[in-house]
Write a protein that holds these residues in place. Structure first.
Motif: not given
Length: 376
Positions: A279-290
């Motif tokens: 919840k508090g981490a920034e998703a890497p690359g293009p994986y934010g939708a996960l």
């Protein structure tokens, strides 16, 4: 080949080819120095008037594969280096255990089963569905399916040297799988087994010990009220952690490592720890939708948590398999992690650690298991 082994295989052949008496059979385990054959269940079926044998195996994900074959397939089955056979006929049960030295031990009882040969699929069971332990622990049909799948997984991994075994089940709850493990290993496999169930609730300890007494298992089973980290244990050959919630699974795995258990079987439940960190981490690359939506984040956390657990164990030199425990229609938490110490090449251990470090850095998480293993 040893004469006793020849005789045992000849007896198995006669039983498997007995078109009037065979009820079911199962084969699993591997002999020392041999590649492990896939565990197989066998039962007779009649298809369009033809007498065949139905073989049930599983794919890499644990999903069943069923095929009907001619009786001539028995020769190929007997040629495989199985360490354990269990054959039920209408009037007897025969168990064959082949030791690491190639010696065959045969146990026979006069208890048989009911023969069903219709093509309608009827599963054989490593423990009969009407076994008294199921009534004692209140196990319904779904739990009996879990017991059967669990015992199949365990049976396929254990050795055959007949050495005494101490099984420790962390977070055992009402212990239906714990009781099933004891009954199968001591009763069917005829191993010298003691079982310790660890459950933090005192009332559950009292209840489980009473059930063990009722079933006549008290000499080989006892339950303590404690945590995986603090339970006073002399050692463990097999560690179980079945449906332990969240980081309790990590505590059980870490304790298994500290105890130098020969086998660890963990079927995780929820994975809140990593899910909260995501919840508090920034998703890497293009994986934010996960991780953008709660349900997707929860499911991804399940996968990421178990992948990191597997990588950590592999980095320590463990052989690890992650497979399906029970079909997803019965429970969404359906993975099983099996691990055992192995002579893993240093390059593979390093590669696992590099992959682990990369994943935790990219996703900004800190698995509980890593913390626990650092203090192990």
């Amino acid at each position: 080949m040893d004469a006793e082994l020849n005789d045992a295989l000849a007896e198995l052949r006669d039983l498997l080819l007995d078109g009037e008496r065979l009820v079911s059979a199962s084969a699993g385990g591997r002999r020392k120095g041999q590649e492990a054959p896939e565990p197989t269940r066998i039962r007779p079926v009649t298809v369009k008037g033809r007498e065949l044998l139905q073989l049930e195996t599983a794919d890499a994900a644990g999903r069943p594969i069923v095929r009907n074959v001619e009786a001539t397939a028995v020769e190929e089955l007997l040629a495989r280096p199985y360490a354990n056979w269990h054959v039920v006929t209408t009037d007897a049960t025969v168990a064959v255990r082949i030791t690491k030295k190639g010696k065959a031990f045969v146990h026979r009882t006069a208890e048989g089963g009911e023969r069903v040969t219709s093509h309608d699929r009827v599963k054989s069971h490593l423990l009969a569905p009407d076994d008294p332990l199921f009534a004692a622990v209140g196990a319904d049909a779904a739990k009996r399916r879990q017991v059967d799948r669990f015992l199949t997984l365990v049976d396929g991994k254990l050795g055959t040297d007949g050495a005494p075994l101490h099984v420790v089940d962390f977070g055992c709850g009402n212990a239906y799988l714990t009781f099933a493990a004891y009954k199968y290993l001591s009763g069917v496999r005829e191993l010298d087994v003691t079982v310790t169930g660890v459950e933090i609730r005192e009332e559950q300890r009292v209840h489980n010990n009473a059930v063990a007494e009722k079933l006549g298992y008290a000499a080989g089973m006892h339950f303590v009220a404690d945590t995986a980290a603090e339970a006073d244990l002399p050692g463990a050959d097999i560690v179980l952690a079945l449906h332990a919630c969240d980081t309790a699974t990590d505590e059980a795995i870490a304790r298994g490592v500290r105890l130098k258990a020969a086998h660890i079987f963990a079927a995780p439940c929820c994975h809140h720890d990593i899910a909260e960190q995501l919840k508090g981490a920034e998703a890497p690359g293009p994986y934010g939708a996960l991780v953008a939506d709660g349900i997707l984040r929860e499911r991804f956390a399940d996968t990421l948590t178990d992948a990191l657990r597997a990588l950590l164990l592999r980095s320590l030199g463990y052989e690890v398999e992650v497979s399906e425990f029970i079909a997803s229609q019965h429970t969404p938490r359906n993975s099983m992690i099996w691990a055992r110490p192995a002579r893993t090449p240093a390059a593979l251990r390093t590669a696992a650690r590099v992959e682990y470090d990369t994943l935790v850095e990219q996703w900004g998480v800190r698995p509980k298991l890593a913390e626990l293993l650092e203090t192990a």
